[in-house]
Write a protein that holds these residues in place. Sequence first.
Motif, short mmCIF file in Angstrom:
data_model
loop_
_atom_site.label_atom_id
_atom_site.label_comp_id
_atom_site.label_asym_id
_atom_site.label_seq_id
_atom_site.Cartn_x
_atom_site.Cartn_y
_atom_site.Cartn_z
N TYR A 272 9.59 46.53 16.61
CA TYR A 272 10.05 47.07 15.07
C TYR A 272 9.24 46.37 14.06
N ALA A 273 9.11 45.13 14.20
CA ALA A 273 8.31 44.19 13.04
C ALA A 273 6.90 45.01 12.64
N PHE A 274 6.27 45.34 13.82
CA PHE A 274 4.96 46.02 13.78
C PHE A 274 4.89 47.42 13.12
N ALA A 275 6.28 48.11 13.36
CA ALA A 275 6.47 49.53 12.61
C ALA A 275 6.77 49.19 11.14
N ILE A 276 7.32 48.03 10.97
CA ILE A 276 7.89 48.03 9.54
C ILE A 276 6.68 47.54 8.71
N ALA A 277 5.92 46.51 9.38
CA ALA A 277 4.91 45.78 8.62
C ALA A 277 3.82 45.51 9.64
N PRO A 278 2.99 46.54 9.77
CA PRO A 278 1.88 46.40 10.45
C PRO A 278 0.92 45.08 10.45
N TYR A 279 0.84 44.77 9.03
CA TYR A 279 -0.26 43.63 8.64
C TYR A 279 0.43 42.32 8.52
N THR A 280 1.74 42.17 8.60
CA THR A 280 2.45 41.11 8.54
C THR A 280 3.56 40.77 9.39
N TRP A 281 3.35 41.39 10.66
CA TRP A 281 4.48 41.49 11.51
C TRP A 281 4.64 40.09 12.11
N GLN A 282 3.44 39.30 12.12
CA GLN A 282 3.65 37.90 12.65
C GLN A 282 4.62 37.09 11.85
N MET A 283 4.74 37.17 10.64
CA MET A 283 5.83 36.69 9.55
C MET A 283 6.97 36.60 9.87
N ILE A 284 7.35 38.10 10.35
CA ILE A 284 8.94 38.31 10.79
C ILE A 284 9.36 37.44 12.00
N LEU A 285 8.05 37.68 12.94
CA LEU A 285 8.51 36.84 14.51
C LEU A 285 8.48 35.22 13.99
N GLY A 286 7.75 34.88 13.20
CA GLY A 286 7.84 33.33 12.74
C GLY A 286 8.88 33.09 12.05
N SER A 287 9.60 33.84 10.90
CA SER A 287 10.77 33.48 10.38
C SER A 287 11.90 33.63 11.37
N THR A 288 11.89 34.55 12.20
CA THR A 288 13.02 34.58 13.21
C THR A 288 13.04 33.28 13.96
N LEU A 289 11.97 32.81 14.49
CA LEU A 289 12.01 31.69 15.35
C LEU A 289 12.49 30.66 14.66
N LEU A 290 11.87 30.47 13.39
CA LEU A 290 12.32 29.40 12.43
C LEU A 290 14.01 29.33 12.33
N LEU A 291 14.23 30.36 12.01
CA LEU A 291 15.78 30.54 11.69
C LEU A 291 16.50 29.97 13.28
N ILE A 292 16.02 30.62 14.28
CA ILE A 292 16.90 30.17 15.61
C ILE A 292 16.60 28.61 15.75
N ILE A 293 15.48 28.08 15.37
CA ILE A 293 15.34 26.54 15.66
C ILE A 293 16.54 25.60 14.86
N ILE A 294 16.43 26.30 13.48
CA ILE A 294 17.11 25.75 12.57
C ILE A 294 18.90 25.80 12.92
N PHE A 295 19.13 27.02 13.26
CA PHE A 295 20.66 27.16 13.39
C PHE A 295 21.21 27.40 14.62
N LEU A 296 20.23 27.38 15.82
CA LEU A 296 20.40 27.33 17.27
C LEU A 296 19.36 26.64 17.76
N PRO A 297 19.47 25.43 17.69
CA PRO A 297 18.26 24.44 18.49
C PRO A 297 18.20 24.55 19.99
N SER A 298 19.16 25.20 20.26
CA SER A 298 19.48 25.17 21.83
C SER A 298 19.06 26.52 22.36
N GLY A 299 18.78 27.35 21.55
CA GLY A 299 18.25 29.00 21.89
C GLY A 299 19.74 29.83 21.67
N LEU A 300 19.29 31.04 21.94
CA LEU A 300 20.33 32.31 21.88
C LEU A 300 21.22 31.99 23.03
N TRP A 301 21.26 31.55 23.81
CA TRP A 301 22.00 31.32 24.90
C TRP A 301 22.98 30.44 24.63
#
Length: 313
Positions: A272-301
């Motif tokens: 979906y990130a590639f469909a929404i932003a085909p040239y900047t989809w990596q930023m969406i993935l990176g931002s998601t990982l950053l949020l998970i590390i900050i708020f869920l340092p042990s991961g989604l599980w």
Amino acid sequence: MQTKSILLLIGGALGLFVLGLLVPEWLSYLMIIAMGKGIVVLGVVLLMRAGLVSFGQGLYYCIGAYVAGTLTQFAGISDVLLILLASIAASVLVAALVGLLLCRYRGIFFAMFSMAFSMILYGLLVRSSVLGSTDGFNVLRPSLLGWVPSDDASSDLVLAVAVVMVMILGSLMWLYFRSLSGYAGEAVRENEIRVEYLGTSVFRIIYTKYLIAAALAGIGGTVTALVSGHVDPEMAYWTTSGEFVFIALMGGTSHVAAPMVGAGLFELLRTYAFAIAPYTWQMILGSTLLLIIIFLPSGLWSLVSRFSRQARG
């Protein structure tokens, strides 16, 4: 408790199979890819629990895929069971040789050396005209015990194989994590010297886990090659190995189901990130990982574990 957890794993895998038959073809394809990568990440998690981060699992992921492609395209072998056995054997054989050197290192040296071996394979494949060079080559439709499915049923066969692999490997790894050998990895992560004082070889512990992780990566690569119908050297590139670490961080390392959850979310998010932003989809993935590390340092599980504790309370 172990029996209940294993039954939940089996039930979840069967649910995925039914879901894969009902959803649109593109979503079923993503599910199979996610399961294949989740199996690879299960090996990454195994190493991470021992304090090791591998940026080279793409090596065995690519070996498993190319074994599947080579057997179907050049050797005339399409039976999925034989392909899986050959992929495991090839991955473990290479890991047995590479691990003799690699398992003596820790930290950044282990990570970089593992990536180096993966990039060596990438370089060899790029320069191999027989194996299609940078374009790779196609993987023919798999069969099972003499049954050759039609084009429509071929993806269902790979889906069934992926689900069975998730059930079997997930259950085995759940038991392994809770065995003495499984806990030995965590002991190595905390204090190697004390483990040696107890009379156990740290090298043997790491070496065994490295072989298991290689076998899991080979299986994951085989599943991916069979469902996509194509292999190429990018499967050994360092960014592919980085994806596996990315997924491991997203899902967490506390449960064998976490890699599957992380892989599923990763594939959906990237699509979906590639469909929404085909040239900047990596930023969406990176931002998601950053949020998970900050708020869920042990991961989604960790969310599942938290809700389970609250329910028991």
